[in-house]
Design an enzyme around this catalytic site. Sequence first.
Site, PDB file in Angstrom:
ATOM      1  N   ASP A 113     -24.924  -2.248 -39.210  1.00  0.00           N
ATOM      2  CA  ASP A 113     -25.320  -3.526 -39.788  1.00  0.00           C
ATOM      3  C   ASP A 113     -26.521  -4.095 -39.029  1.00  0.00           C
ATOM      4  O   ASP A 113     -26.767  -3.760 -37.863  1.00  0.00           O
ATOM      5  CB  ASP A 113     -24.157  -4.527 -39.708  1.00  0.00           C
ATOM      6  CG  ASP A 113     -23.042  -4.198 -40.685  1.00  0.00           C
ATOM      7  OD1 ASP A 113     -23.282  -3.390 -41.586  1.00  0.00           O
ATOM      8  OD2 ASP A 113     -21.944  -4.756 -40.533  1.00  0.00           O
TER       9      ASP A 113
ATOM     10  N   THR B 118     -13.295  -9.776 -33.427  1.00  0.00           N
ATOM     11  CA  THR B 118     -13.929 -10.514 -34.510  1.00  0.00           C
ATOM     12  C   THR B 118     -14.545 -11.815 -33.994  1.00  0.00           C
ATOM     13  O   THR B 118     -14.157 -12.348 -32.951  1.00  0.00           O
ATOM     14  CB  THR B 118     -12.913 -10.799 -35.624  1.00  0.00           C
ATOM     15  OG1 THR B 118     -13.606 -11.328 -36.759  1.00  0.00           O
ATOM     16  CG2 THR B 118     -11.854 -11.792 -35.184  1.00  0.00           C
TER      17      THR B 118
ATOM     18  N   VAL C 115       0.845  -1.200   0.000  1.00  0.00           N
ATOM     19  CA  VAL C 115       0.000   0.000   0.000  1.00  0.00           C
ATOM     20  C   VAL C 115       0.876   1.245   0.000  1.00  0.00           C
ATOM     21  O   VAL C 115       0.639   2.200  -0.754  1.00  0.00           O
ATOM     22  CB  VAL C 115      -0.953  -0.010   1.202  1.00  0.00           C
ATOM     23  CG1 VAL C 115      -1.733   1.303   1.272  1.00  0.00           C
ATOM     24  CG2 VAL C 115      -1.917  -1.188   1.114  1.00  0.00           C
TER      25      VAL C 115
ATOM     26  N   MET D 272     -19.986 -17.279 -41.756  1.00  0.00           N
ATOM     27  CA  MET D 272     -21.146 -17.246 -42.656  1.00  0.00           C
ATOM     28  C   MET D 272     -21.305 -18.542 -43.439  1.00  0.00           C
ATOM     29  O   MET D 272     -21.591 -18.540 -44.635  1.00  0.00           O
ATOM     30  CB  MET D 272     -21.036 -16.046 -43.618  1.00  0.00           C
ATOM     31  CG  MET D 272     -21.015 -14.702 -42.906  1.00  0.00           C
ATOM     32  SD  MET D 272     -20.683 -13.295 -43.981  1.00  0.00           S
ATOM     33  CE  MET D 272     -18.902 -13.393 -44.164  1.00  0.00           C
TER      34      MET D 272
ATOM     35  N   LYS E 269     -27.395  -6.366 -44.237  1.00  0.00           N
ATOM     36  CA  LYS E 269     -26.911  -7.224 -45.319  1.00  0.00           C
ATOM     37  C   LYS E 269     -27.114  -8.688 -44.973  1.00  0.00           C
ATOM     38  O   LYS E 269     -26.351  -9.542 -45.397  1.00  0.00           O
ATOM     39  CB  LYS E 269     -25.424  -6.968 -45.587  1.00  0.00           C
ATOM     40  CG  LYS E 269     -25.163  -5.670 -46.316  1.00  0.00           C
ATOM     41  CD  LYS E 269     -23.769  -5.656 -46.879  1.00  0.00           C
ATOM     42  CE  LYS E 269     -23.623  -4.512 -47.864  1.00  0.00           C
ATOM     43  NZ  LYS E 269     -22.397  -4.623 -48.639  1.00  0.00           N
TER      44      LYS E 269
END
Length: 473
Positions: free
Chosen positions: A249, A332, A23, A384, A271
């Site tokens: 999106d 991602t 500390v 996808m 999309k």
Amino acid sequence: MQLYPLFADLADRPVLVVGGGDVAARKAAMLLRAGAKVTVGAPVLAPELRELLQQSRINYRAGSYQSDWQDGMWLVVAATRSRPLNRRIATEGHARQRLVNVVDDPALSSFQVPAVIDRSPLLVAISSSGVAPVLARRLRERIESLLDPALGSLLQLAQRYRTRIRQRHADLAARRRFYDWLHDGPVNALLRAAQPLQAERQLVEVLSRREVPAQQGSVVLVGAGPGDPGLLTLRALRALHEADVILHDELVNPQILDLARRDAVQIAVGKRGGGKHTPQSSIHALLREHAQAGRRVVRLKGGDPFVFGRGGEELVFLREHGIACEIVPGITAALACAAYSGVPLTHRDHAQSVRLVTAHCQQSLDTLDWAELARDRQTLAIYMGVATLDQLTRQLLAHGRDAETPFALIENGSLPSQRTLTGPLRDLPALAIRHAVRAPALLILGEVAGLAAASHWHGELLGGDAGRLADAA
């Protein structure tokens, strides 16, 4: 008001820290950042304090606390483990009219150390008067996320040119417009992009003009991550708070959009395969229209803008039309889905490389090098691919991939509705149909996917036994 807030200039002023533990080390480090001359008194020193002493950054009083340690000190910090000793230090300090802080003991303290957000020369301090330090810390974290790290550099630059700014813009209204331009325009953007010399040149060039330049529009390509709002980066959050217009999106989580500025215009440019489809040319036109109208635009994409997100195309378009642009990476889907299903994308025993592949239509399938993809000791992360699982499986098996290769098919990765389907490659299409897996879903294929059975921790685990590696995990 229980406490009187102030900011103390401790540069080159002597300060005493009593205590030699962790500390005390943290307190000493913070005081050194403020430029104080720190003396630490204690029988022994923690390794961090010993290192500071070896670097001649602190003075050291060895042994037990003595009253004369406080002689000549501007303020005192008591950070020992003994409350009676801390009380004595505080009592003697108050008698000497010293400002004293006793760590975690507001009743003995005449000053308290707040939670601090440091964007020097800007400092934001938060105090709960010692009543709720956890709340103060949480507020600090919340405010920290709102203040861009480049803000300190911007203020330092403005400070250096303050006299010239006042001379150029003697009128108060014009000066305010200039500072608005400085904070919202290209100078700040260049500092965020780690280009301080270009930022200063831009400032000097504008100061040579008489008029304050009109506010220019800009675009930030922002990765929204896989869906969980908690995985949004701080820079992405700040961009949402600053945006006038958000082009998003369809797969962006509505909870992320709820974090945006309340009066920002939100435009869906979906999309999703088989449904509403906004042509890329229309998205380009919207980006140009709003940026050229002087608005701050966020192009919000699921995952990362540069991983199957057409961010590269949009960046080229914006550059061609002279529109200022920044890129904010996002987590991602491959990284997030792997982590949330307990699957390491690489493993020193099973996978020395990772391939990111998109397989959303026959055209994309025709461009793939199947012989390379069928090699073992690598991980495939296939985006996808739900609509093409049958073709994917046939091609991989035809090119030599082992039919028993484990897979993990992750639907709605990172969201509360996440489902992870596991099994061997030969059963992939049938299992996906049986469990009605729908997009968005990411396929992880390779020996590492077998770890999902043992390491899965988020959402529902479905399907066959892909756990050949589970026993070894």
